[in-house]
Structure formats: C-alpha cells, structure tokens
Design a protein around this motif. Sequence first.
Motif, short mmCIF file in Angstrom:
data_model
loop_
_atom_site.label_atom_id
_atom_site.label_comp_id
_atom_site.label_asym_id
_atom_site.label_seq_id
_atom_site.Cartn_x
_atom_site.Cartn_y
_atom_site.Cartn_z
N UNK A 154 -13.27 69.32 17.28
CA UNK A 154 -12.03 68.81 16.70
C UNK A 154 -12.30 68.14 15.35
N UNK A 155 -13.41 67.43 15.26
CA UNK A 155 -13.77 66.78 14.00
C UNK A 155 -14.06 67.83 12.92
N UNK A 168 -14.23 59.91 5.58
CA UNK A 168 -15.59 59.54 5.22
C UNK A 168 -16.52 59.49 6.42
N UNK A 169 -15.96 59.35 7.61
CA UNK A 169 -16.78 59.26 8.81
C UNK A 169 -15.94 59.69 10.01
N UNK A 170 -16.62 59.98 11.11
CA UNK A 170 -15.89 60.33 12.32
C UNK A 170 -15.09 59.13 12.82
N UNK A 171 -15.62 57.92 12.66
CA UNK A 171 -14.90 56.73 13.10
C UNK A 171 -13.59 56.58 12.35
N UNK A 172 -13.62 56.80 11.02
CA UNK A 172 -12.38 56.70 10.24
C UNK A 172 -11.38 57.75 10.67
N UNK A 173 -11.85 58.95 10.95
CA UNK A 173 -10.97 60.02 11.44
C UNK A 173 -10.37 59.66 12.79
N UNK A 174 -11.18 59.12 13.68
CA UNK A 174 -10.66 58.73 14.99
C UNK A 174 -9.60 57.65 14.85
#
Length: 406
Positions: free
Chosen positions: A217-218, A226-232
């Motif tokens: 999904x990512x 910028x990061x997976x955390x920001x996307x989440x």
Amino acid sequence: MGRLTRRAFALAALSAFTTTGAAAAPAGERRATTEMRGMWLATVSNRDWPSRSGLSAATQRAELIALLDLAVSRRLNTVVFQVRPTADALWPSPYEPWSQVLTGVQGRSPGWDPLGTAVTEAHARGLQLHAWFNPYRVATHDDPTRLVAAHPARRHPDWVVPFGGRLYYNPGLPEVRAFVQDAILDAVRKYPLDAVHFDDYFYPYPVAGQTFDDEAAYDAHGGAFSSRAAWRRDNVDRLVLETAARIKAVRPTTQFGISPFGVWRNASTDPRGSATRALQSYDDIHADTRKWVRQGWIDYVVPQLYWNIGLSVADYAELVPWWAEVAKGSRTRLYIGEALYRAGDPTQPAAWQDPAELSDHLDLAARHPEVRGHVFFAAKDMRTDRIGAMARVVADHYPRRAEPPR
C-alpha cells in the motif's frame, strides 16, 4: 466527619432520585447544570454487554435497558455504546455481519435491533446515545477462516493485515477508508444518533518484534510523503476529515467525537508535548490527535487519561492542563476519559485503592474551564463499583441532573 456526613446525605438523595426516576426532576433543575457525564458501554468480547453471547432477545434487551437505567441512577447524561466492535454490526447492516457477541455466531440475526432499541430507550430516559465504532479492527484473532464466509474481509483479503494475533483493515488503502465510512454512515442514516464516536485504535499499538505489513500500500500510495510514518498519519487524518464531512452531510445534528490515547507526544520528543514518558499516539499509532483538536476537525475529544494523580510517567495532574491548553480557543469540546475500571482493582497501584481518587480527578479538572465533563470506562465497573469510587463521584460532584453540552 463532615465530609462523610455530606457524602451519606448525597447518597441518600441519590437513592431517592433512583426510586422516583429521572422524569420527576423539574425542568428547571434538569437545565441547572450543563456538562458531559458519560459512560462507555463496551461490547467487544462481551466486556459489558450482553453478559454472554447466546442469550434470548428478551434477556439481552433487559440487560441493555438495565444499563441505561444505571446511567440515569448515577446522574449521567450520555451512553457511548459500542456498535461496531470488530468490523461487524449491532444493527441490521447491509455492509457487515451481525456481531457474534449477540448470538455466538457471526452473521446470525439476534431477532431484534440493539442499536435501534438503545437509541429509542436512551432518548426516552433523557440520555444521549453516542454510537461507538472501531474503524479498523477486523477480529481479535488472526484466522480469516473463522470469519463468516460473506465477511468483507474474506471477500477482499488484500484489505487485511494480520498483526499481533489480530486482523486489521489496512488504513493505507483508499477503498478501505471508503468502506469503513460507508458502514458507519449506514447507521447515521437509519438512526437519530447524537454522535459518532471513535476510540483510540487507528494503526495498531506496537508489538515487540512485529511489523505492520503495509509495504504494498505504501508503494502504491505513499510516494508523495517523506516517510512511511508521515503517510500513515495522513491516512488517519483523511479518515477523520472524510468521516466528519460525511456525517454532517447526512445528519448535520450528529456530533463526531474521538477518544484517543491520552499522550500525543512527550516533551522530550517535541517541546509542544506533555511532561510524560509514555507511548506517543503521534509516533506509535500515527494519530495526530493534537492537530484534530487545534484544527477543529472533530466536535469533541475525550483523551483517555487513565492514570492516577502523581504517576511519574503519565501524571493525570500534568495531562489535564496540557489538554486544556490544546483545546483552548478551539471549537472542539474537551471531556476527560476516566479509568473507573482501575478503582479497587488489586493489581493497580495504591492510588487506585483509594475511593477518593476519581473524585479528586474531577476536583482537579474543575480548575480548567476548557474541561466540560468526563466519560467513565466502563458500564460493568459502573455497576459493580468495587470500592465505591463512582458513588463518591456522584456524591461529591453530581448533586443533580445535568444536560450534556450542546
């Protein structure tokens, strides 16, 4: 002795109130106080209701009404009723199966409508009914074959991520977010809900040695971040914003509230954070709860401040003023989530063996005008009240009925 005498008098008055019923209070008295006085009523794993699965419809209904009457007897004005505990439903939903907490078999009709009944009976008693939905939890086990064959999670296995012995819908998929909202909006259309309520489960809480597998999904949707955390975090933000807008479009008078984990970030991580040393919702479950309040995305917030006054890692006395400052100037109303379930539990610290701890919480919160009430977890503990902590709250703080904030 003066405090004990006052408490005894208040408890006697409460007994008289319970006998005569809510309707006996004059209209002027009912409007004399305005604050949130809520009780969570959890259904996942039959925590609070029904007492076990497989009971007759008549027995289930009687148990539910008894809990609504309990809320009235404690001079509460709101019940937060969990109606979608694990991607299932406590009403006849075209999207998801009947919950197994009712009959013991997922997808089997209980022969009545618990949510419809709860709304009608709550309103008849002068209570607000907030329907509590868990957005992403699919099951409290990790075996998809245990789900009913027609379950959306079995029809769309690509939507599901096993993690920590449980199954979750993947928040990173736009089609999942849309489906979750569709399932919730079905209840909003059918019933005059006073509020839609989310708890603290967004991305799952961390489990040591395990990774939430949303790689695909990512790769498909996270390129702009910028990061997976920001996307989440953006995925959860989208769920909140989209749900809020869709609720207002369907039923403008229905509120939208969230009860997040009580710590946004620690001050050691972010100077805007609280003086705590605890799990951080922003970083660990990707819920930017402070933003939702500051931006006014939600109508109310109920941070779960389930810690005692003086606890070193997360002090109730530190967190109440922190949340009050966050809510100050925002359109989002602040209520405090209270851990009634800890009071008198022998496994809890000494503070929770004192019947005055919860009452002291309300004393402390009253110093902050942004705090407009409290919600207590949960109904079973409201009934047992092991050491009289809730009776103490009622005696000290709830001398008469109160209307919920509007």
